[in-house]
Design an enzyme around this catalytic site. Sequence first.
Site, PDB file in Angstrom:
ATOM      1  N   SER A 151     -44.610  13.104 -72.291  1.00 13.44           N
ATOM      2  CA  SER A 151     -44.318  13.384 -70.888  1.00 13.44           C
ATOM      3  C   SER A 151     -43.474  12.250 -70.323  1.00 13.44           C
ATOM      4  O   SER A 151     -43.525  11.121 -70.806  1.00 13.44           O
ATOM      5  CB  SER A 151     -45.616  13.535 -70.094  1.00 13.44           C
ATOM      6  OG  SER A 151     -46.394  12.366 -70.187  1.00 13.44           O
TER       7      SER A 151
ATOM      8  N   TYR B  75     -43.689   4.468 -69.441  1.00  9.17           N
ATOM      9  CA  TYR B  75     -44.667   3.384 -69.567  1.00  9.17           C
ATOM     10  C   TYR B  75     -44.693   2.837 -70.995  1.00  9.17           C
ATOM     11  O   TYR B  75     -44.648   1.628 -71.220  1.00  9.17           O
ATOM     12  CB  TYR B  75     -46.057   3.904 -69.170  1.00  9.17           C
ATOM     13  CG  TYR B  75     -47.193   3.012 -69.641  1.00  9.17           C
ATOM     14  CD1 TYR B  75     -47.435   1.789 -69.018  1.00  9.17           C
ATOM     15  CD2 TYR B  75     -48.000   3.381 -70.704  1.00  9.17           C
ATOM     16  CE1 TYR B  75     -48.460   0.973 -69.444  1.00  9.17           C
ATOM     17  CE2 TYR B  75     -49.030   2.571 -71.140  1.00  9.17           C
ATOM     18  CZ  TYR B  75     -49.257   1.372 -70.507  1.00  9.17           C
ATOM     19  OH  TYR B  75     -50.264   0.571 -70.939  1.00  9.17           O
TER      20      TYR B  75
END
Length: 596
Positions: free
Chosen positions: A485, A491
Site C-alpha cells: 500500500s 514508510y
Amino acid sequence: MDLAADPLLRTAENLAMQERPIDIVIIGSGSAGLNAMAQARAAGRSFVLINGGAPGTTCARIGCMPSKVMIHIAEEYYRRTHFGQFGIDGHDGLSIDLSEAMKHVQELRDGFVQGVVSRSTDKLPDDVFIQDYARLIEPTLVEAAGQRFRARAVVIATGSTPIVPAPWRQFGDRVITTDEVFELPDLPASMAIIGMGTIGLELGQSLARMGVAVTGFDQIERIAGIADPEVNRVAIELMRQEFAIHLGAPAALAEAGAKIRVTAGEHEVLVDKVLSSIGRAPMLQGLGLEVLGLPLDARGVPPFDPATMQVGHLPVFLSGDATGERQVLHEAADEGKIAGYNAAHVDRPPTRFKRKTPFYVNFCDPNIIAVGARFDQIDTGRAAVSEVSFATVGRARAMGAGRGVLRVYADKASGRLLGAEMIAPRGEHLGHLLAWSIEQGMTVGEVLRMPFYHPVIEGALKAALSDLYAKIDTKNSGPVIEVASVDKSAYVASKHGVMGLTRAVALETATTGVTCNAICPGWVLTPLVQKQIDALAEREGLSNEDASVKLLGDKQPSQSFTSPEQLGALAVYLCSDAACNMRGVGLPVDGGWLAQ
C-alpha cells in the site's frame, strides 16, 4: 667437490645475497594476486609480483573460460536432438568436426589469457614482475630469481593444482586433468571421468554430447556437491540420461593393453583416457611455510582468518585457491582485495570484511546451483522448504527445457530467505537473483513484492516463494501480498533508506574510530498508525485500546508506543561522551522483531 651442496658455501652465499626492501611481496599472479596488486597500487605501496609457471589466471587458462567454450559447442550440437519436435528437418545429417571444435576452444582460450596478461603483468617492468617460484626464508623475507625481498607484508596467492593420485601417474598421458584436456588436438573415442564434482560433471556431459563414450565415477552418492537430497536425486536421474554414472565406490585403474581398465564396485569399463577430476589442492608445496612457525593442516595450509585473510598474527596474508576453501573466481578476487588492502595497511590492526553470500554454479544442462545456506546447514525444525518442478513452468516447457527442480529455504519465524539449491534451465540467472536477495537480508514477502514478468524462467521462483509464504509466520503488511500500500511503502522505503545509509556510513568509518548510529523508532502514535488501529478495531470488533495492544504485539516486543520524548533522550545520549565507547551494541529501539 660439489660447491652447491656445501653448507658452508651455501651459508656464505645467503649472507652475501643483498635484501631488497619492499612494502609488499605478492606471490602468484592469478585472480587473487592481481587484485591484491591493485590494492597495493591504490595505497601507493611499493610491491613485487612473483609468479612461478605460466602467467594468466586459472580461470582463463584451464578453468572457467575454456570449459564454457566447450560447453557451448556441446550445447549447440546437442540442440539438433530437439529439432524434430519443432518440425525442423535435416538434423540427422549434422556432424561435428572434433579437431576443429578443439581448435576453436584453444583459440578462444588463448585470447582470454592474452586479455588478462596484456592488461596486467605485461605492463609491469621486469624488476616488479618476477617470473620464478618463490620461497620464504622468514615470514617476511622472500627469495626468488636469485634475489631476496625484505617485505613489510606478504600476500600468498599461489592458486591450486589438480589432484592426481600417485599410482595413476604410471599411465602417463593417458590420465589427464584440466591442465591437459583443453590442449588435446582431438578427442578420444572413450573416456572415464573420475570425480563427479563441478568440473567432472560439466566436462562429462559436454564430451558425451560431442560424441565421446563417457563413463563417470565417484565414491560418494552425490554429484556436483549437492546437499539437498531431492535436488541430488533429480540431478543424477537427468545426468544419467546422457552418460553412464557409477556412484558409491572408489575407482581403481589397471593396464589393459593400449587402454585403461577402470573398476568401481561391480562396474568396469575400458577407456582410451581417464580424466582425474577429484579436486584441486592448494599449491603451497616448496613455498617454505614451515618458517611461519604455525601448524599446517594436511593440505599444507596455515591457520588464517577469512574476514581479514591474515595468517595467525603475522604480516602474512593468504588468498584465492591457495586457501583450499571457496575456490571460485569471485571469491578469489574478493580475498585478493581483502589481503591486499590489509597488507597495504599492515601498520594498523587488520580491517575485517563481511564475506558475501556463498554462491556456486555448475554450468551443466540444466544448471546446478547452490546459494546461501545449504540443505545440510539449515535447521529443518525452524526452516520452511518449498519445491517447484520445472515440468510445470510454462516458459521452460516452451523452450523444450521443462526438467529440473528448485528448492528454496526460509526461516519460519522471520520469513528471511536462507538459501536454495536447484537443477534448473538458466539457473545461473535464478541463482543471482536469490544470492542478491539473501545478501540484502530480504524476506520471502519482500521478494514477492519485486516485479516478475511473464512468461519467464523466474516464474519458477515466484511459484516457490508463493508456496513458501504460506509456511512462514511473518507476513507482509497491507491487504495484498504482492503489492505494498502507498502509505506503508513510503514508510518502509524511508526506514530502510535510513538503515541502509547508516550501514554504509558505518562500514566506511569503521577503521577511523568514528561510530555511526541510526535511531529507528518503535511505533509512535501517528495519524498513519491510528488509521491502522481504527481499521483493526472495526474488522475484529475490538476496543481502540485492545486494537492498539494487538497491533503492537504483532509488530514489536513492547505493547506500548514510543514517545517523542524517549526518542529525543536516546538521541541526546548517543551524541554524548557517555556513548563514545559503544562497540557492537544493539539497542532494541526499533521495536521490531529484528531488535529481538
